[in-house]
Design a protein around this motif. Sequence first.
Motif: not given
Lengths: 124, 107
Positions: B40-49
């Motif tokens: 909440p209130g944060k930018a997305p975080k990359l988990l998996i590509y």
Amino acid sequence: QVQLQESGPGLVKPSETLSLTCSVSGDSIRSYYWSWIRQPPGKTLEWIGYTYYSGGNTNYNPSLKSRVTISVDTSKTQFSLRLSSVSAADTAIYYCARHVGGTNGYARDAFDIWGQGTMVTVSS
Amino acid sequence: DIQMTQSPSSLSASVGDRVTITCRASQNIGKYLIWYQQKPGKAPKLLIYGASSLQSGVPSRFSGSGSGTDFTLTISSLQPEDFAPYYCQQSYSTPFTFGGGTTVEIK
């Protein structure tokens, strides 16, 4: 450590132009592709477009293409977003983000570094 | 445009549970599928590509699978910090598109 920081007005009037800047620190702006992404409150993410430092290398979402310009200022290590003729539908948190890039095609257009986001409200 | 459909839109689970989220593409995208977590209130975080490759620094309890049109994100043992929305994204072609999101809530 690479950091991105968005800046620009938080309130824009309908029919006017939204202008935002993303400042890049900790890495060369020439080494990567850079995107703008937005997220209306409570909704999902929408990719707006990307740019590369090499002039003219941009790609826009067709849904916004007629109103969007993304450009790079390599001397200032910044890239910018201009969205014209805005309406209430353009109210959103706007993020700038870095593409992973590199030789791994699957990773190339994932976004690994994001700015904190800036809320832009379109209202008179 | 390629449409990305996530299911469910939300789910309730407890710490320690195994959780699976599904993402379906409207056409074959190979393995050009990415997963993000957004606090909440944060930018997305990359988990998996690449559908199944873990981004550096992401805990091994996260895993992804699938190819073509059907993909899954699995959290093997849910931790308190994992309660958040999750989004899939296709990078097969522009415009890059995201799924509608799945919110993992505390039961």
